[in-house]
Design an enzyme around this catalytic site. Sequence first.
Site, PDB file in Angstrom:
ATOM      1  N   ASP A 151       1.007  -1.315   0.093  1.00 43.95           N
ATOM      2  CA  ASP A 151       0.151  -0.190  -0.094  1.00 43.95           C
ATOM      3  C   ASP A 151       0.712   1.106  -0.011  1.00 43.95           C
ATOM      4  O   ASP A 151       1.923   1.233   0.228  1.00 43.95           O
ATOM      5  CB  ASP A 151      -0.742   0.096   1.363  1.00 43.95           C
ATOM      6  CG  ASP A 151      -2.197  -0.796   1.292  1.00 43.95           C
ATOM      7  OD1 ASP A 151      -2.586  -1.320   0.131  1.00 43.95           O
ATOM      8  OD2 ASP A 151      -2.675  -1.470   2.182  1.00 43.95           O
ATOM      9  N   ASP A 163      -5.102  -3.102   4.766  1.00 43.97           N
ATOM     10  CA  ASP A 163      -5.724  -2.615   6.096  1.00 43.97           C
ATOM     11  C   ASP A 163      -7.128  -2.697   5.983  1.00 43.97           C
ATOM     12  O   ASP A 163      -7.775  -2.955   6.975  1.00 43.97           O
ATOM     13  CB  ASP A 163      -5.249  -1.253   6.522  1.00 43.97           C
ATOM     14  CG  ASP A 163      -5.139  -0.350   5.179  1.00 43.97           C
ATOM     15  OD1 ASP A 163      -6.029  -0.505   4.436  1.00 43.97           O
ATOM     16  OD2 ASP A 163      -4.489   0.784   5.205  1.00 43.97           O
ATOM     17  N   ASP A 172      -9.526  -5.649   1.745  1.00 43.24           N
ATOM     18  CA  ASP A 172      -8.081  -6.306   1.329  1.00 43.24           C
ATOM     19  C   ASP A 172      -8.026  -7.595   1.650  1.00 43.24           C
ATOM     20  O   ASP A 172      -7.109  -8.186   1.516  1.00 43.24           O
ATOM     21  CB  ASP A 172      -7.063  -5.415   2.102  1.00 43.24           C
ATOM     22  CG  ASP A 172      -6.763  -4.105   1.375  1.00 43.24           C
ATOM     23  OD1 ASP A 172      -6.995  -3.914   0.380  1.00 43.24           O
ATOM     24  OD2 ASP A 172      -6.309  -3.320   2.290  1.00 43.24           O
TER      25      ASP A 172
END
Lengths: 270, 1019
Positions: B371, B712, B716
């Site tokens: 990310d 997170d 996901d």
Amino acid sequence: MTKDEKKPLEQTLGEWKRFIYNPGSGEILGRTAESWGLILLFYLAFYGFLAALFTFTMWVMLQTLSDETPKYRDQISSPGLTIVPKPPGALEFSLNISKPATYENYIDAIKEFLREYEGKKQEHLLQCRNGTFFEQDNIFPKKTCKFSLETLGPCSGLNDVNFGYPDGNPCIFVKMNRIIGLRPQGEPRIVCAVKEGTEVNLATFPKDGRLDLMYFPYYGKKLHNSQCLKSGSFLQESATTIKEPGELSTARSCSPGPVSELQPRSVNRM
Amino acid sequence: MSEARLGLWSSMTSKVHSCSGILWPESSFFPLSQWLYDHRLSTKELEEKYGTNILQGLTNMRAAEILARDGPNVLSPPKETPEIIKFLKQMIGGFSSLLWAGAVLCFIAYLIEFSKDKSASLDNLYLGGVLIVVVILTGMFAYYQEAKSTNIIASFTKMIPRNALVIRNGEKYEIPAEHLVLGDIVEIKGGDQIPADIRILTSQGCKVDNSSLTGESEPQFRSCEVTHENPLESKNIGFYSTTCLEGTATGMVINTGDRTVIGRIASLASSVGHEKTPIAIEIEHFVHIVAGVAVSIGIVFFIIAICMKYRVLDAVIFLIGIILANVPEGLVAAVTVSLSLTAKRMAKKNCLVKNLEAVETLGSTSIICSDKTGTLTQNRMTVAHLWFDNEIYQADTSENQKDQIFDQSSATWTSLSKIVMLCNRAEFKSGQESVPIMKKIVMGDASEAALLKFSEVVMGDVIERRKKNRKVVEIPFNSVNKFQLSIHETDDPNDKRFLLVMKGAPERILEKCSTIMINGQEQPLDESSVKAFQDAYMELGGLGERVLGFCHLYLPEDEFPDNYSFDVESMNFPTSDLCFVGLISLIDPPRSTVPDAVIKCRSAGIKVIMVTGDHPITAKAIARSVGIISANSETVEDIAKRLKIPVEKVNKREAKAAVVSGMELKEMSPEQLDELLANHTEIVFARTSPQQKLVIVEGCQRQNAIVAVTGDGVNDSPALKKADIGIAMGCAGSDAAKIAADMVLLDDNFSSIVTGIEEGRLIFDNLKKIIAFTLTKNIAELIPFLIFIIAGVPLPIGTIAILFIDLGTDIIPSIALAYEKAESDIMNRKPRHKKKDRLVNHQLALYSYLQIGILQSVGGFFAYFTVYTVQGFKPDLLLYLRPLWENDSLNDLEDSYGQEWTKYQRQYLEWTGYTAYFVAVMVQQIADVIIRKTRINSVFQQGLFRNKYIWVGIASQIIIAVILSSGFGSIPVLNFTTLRIQYWFVAVPYAIVIWLYDEFRKLLVRHYPGSWWDKTMYY
């Protein structure tokens, strides 16, 4: 991370074939002949080296030993006793007087055991002095004392070739194991006692199961009558016989005099 | 059901259609039957449908009924495996299967012996029992380890109970969010998390952050109008778990709990299969090797035994005995403990591993999909650049912003700093005097907070200065004006003028200006200065930064005297012909440790892929600044721009880097994605939805890579599960993500992953050493049995003594090897190849089995022969002595010197032999553990004393052996005897030879890399 698909059998076989011998690269079992050669050579050298190392260390170790006596005797500090004949079970005899087959083996074993002590075989042996150690530390070659079968009384086999078995008075021999340098203190003897019940007549020969001191000490196979065979004629061991008259008998045990190591043995008669 | 969903899932991930840059799943995916029309229904119809009233709400009774019918409004946690299943799993996987098989064989062997002879030796029974105890104990240990890390996570995810403001019976109640039911009327305001899927009924400037669904962090307006026929696109639906950023709204609950959009996606995670971990595959491979060796030696000796006219039953017992001798009893325990030690070390470095095996997975990672926000960046807006006096200045964006080195002497800066300070509504929360500036909590939006902290750092005590420059009036920022304005008194008592300050979108600010300040002097805004402005604006925008313009105007004293009453509504003050002062650009800056970590990854051969919901330009800028796109590599677009040719004409192979947006990704076929992943080393995926992460992960896995994924959001979790190692964020992560992940990053920092990788690689190397150490003595334990069968010598070592080596003397040294430092920079080599770099390769097996193992056996036999010889049994006599030696009724067995031995005396000597062999193996294992410290370096290069635990291990070996041999071991069953001091040293020459030989091996490996020796001898 795709799942392995099942390969067709032919393909698997083909892969194996190629693994065993790959004509393209000349590889056998995944290696070229040269590589195999090197590996063989390497392991030959490696194991050769190991063998040499082992031999060398063994040689060094053997150099530290004497040929006559072992370095340590601590594990046999007290001599064991052996009984003849050997019972088939652990330590129990059973025999039936009316069936000779049950004791014939015993008689044969005893005869075999006593053959070494026949007069003819002992002719060249020394007649030693009773009751004292036969010390010969500085005498070479070492001498061996005579063992007279007469001392075994009715069990000597001189009079009764069947050692009392058909009469229900079987002879059982107890032999003390040879230990180099052993010098028993006092008057060594093998004491036999009844284990259970009382109505057993027990006789021991020589008298009181005594082991004569003249058979001690033993100087080891190399120095001491190396020509003699196993249960040798030099009679360090004393053959004590047990005579058991009477039909009714129960288990009885025999415990040796100076020797404490022997486990209880019993004789059972049917 | 779950399969059907999975099918839909894959169709969904490839067919997402977009609207205004947001990617929503194809509507066919969701069974929209229930609220397909909800966004289109009028309030009247809604009231009817849900039996509610938008003003009065539900009655309490009705609400209770619905609650009883639908259950609470919570996401049901993913199905937890029952504890007992978890426990049992620990006991049957990997090595344990080997031990179970061993135990069963033991019992079979015992039964065979028992049926033959009632007084059969109990050794096999003991061995079987010990094996089972070992399996159960290590299983319990591993289970305990996992339970512990799960608990740590649980404590992190402890949710603060959320409340919702609901209207029932016409009154407002604050109730726990999980008690919400369909038809409830709820009120939300800025800062709240939306407590369920709601249809907006009224809205006052309500903005939501849908990033947990879409990855798009731009705030979105919510209103009560239908804006799209797809409910997922329509602005009048608010989604569960998204956050309301500002404004207020009321809404009607139309979905609760698992029936919400996020609930449906979360439940998908459980249907995505989890792959076997690489270490599990390696262990399986190892078990195959050991079993293969055991069975083939067993069968060879079975045939030999038959040829030697042993009875078949005896031969079968030999066969089983040989197989058992190959079982490394202690290895399971050693490996489990080593892995958990590493897991503990990683937890200290902020990588909390949930599953022990994941420790190594991280080490074999070859692609990291990371990310951006929060992981690569600090997750807070920060002033990055300033532009004034026609020059761009760089601000310090590090975590503490201590070093603001730009030129602060210019008078323009004085003016600019004043605007920055005054035209700002953000404030520090009170009571934070002792907190460092950067850590202070700010009330206000991200950009304002950044500017506040910036001015606090540069000028100090902003609040005091603001007090001195009293604010007279202000117009807050709004999306129509796109500027923010305030008017202040000045702190100069002689200057009675008011100061008007304004900030906002640069182009809008410039429109309102007629002059520009250069070096403190106002100059007319001519074409060249406009050009300079444009260039600066473009440049900063190109860096992916959010740019703000600042201007001011001193209101003439005569027109605006002291007592002038400013009115915001009528705007009775000038808002044009202002003086442009400067630009400030903001960015969420990379964490300062990340660039180094990315460089480390690159040298470690690990590809870092950025996956973000942000705009491609921002994503690319951050990627460049952290090195994910390296300085000299170009994307296809960059090349096109440089060569001034259309994008289509660029040779795609020339571009190392690629920035792919979610929309482009959506159009790609799997083959195109494969090509993209294979041909570009530096890839950024921007504007992707979290769902697309799964597509990317699958693509990477098709490249045979071991993929680590960070995540997170709830969304996901499918990707986290699909990945070889899913990494959830400890701070920002949702529960669902943490549950789906294999590892939790406690500080959300990318560089922690890299330290984790280092640990993972180290443990792989060290596991090799541990296994090599353990396998070696297996041969030394096996050979005596083989010689016993073939050469008929008294048994050199008994089962119990073997167990004391495997589970006694060798345990601590093997665990100590887990503390061994890396031999060279492990982050300088490529990730291990899944198929080629095996944990146990044939070099390791051959070197341990056929070289050191055999050497140890020879040393052991030397000790054995020595003990027998000094007591009177010379080696030549021992050969084929077995029938007599083991004859129970033979009480006058003659030794080499003519002495006679009873059975019991021989037995005792045999035990002394066991003890001597045991001690010899122990002594040589000391040498073994020392040589296993390194695989290629000399032990002296590694430092003989650097790993203290090795010496603890060696001490433990000696102490255990001394205890066993000094009386404790002579209790029945154990059969150890006391050994004369000198026989402890019999094997020392062999131990020295082992050490010297291994140093020689390593020397040649180091000096002739790539040679035959290297290929054959380096494991």
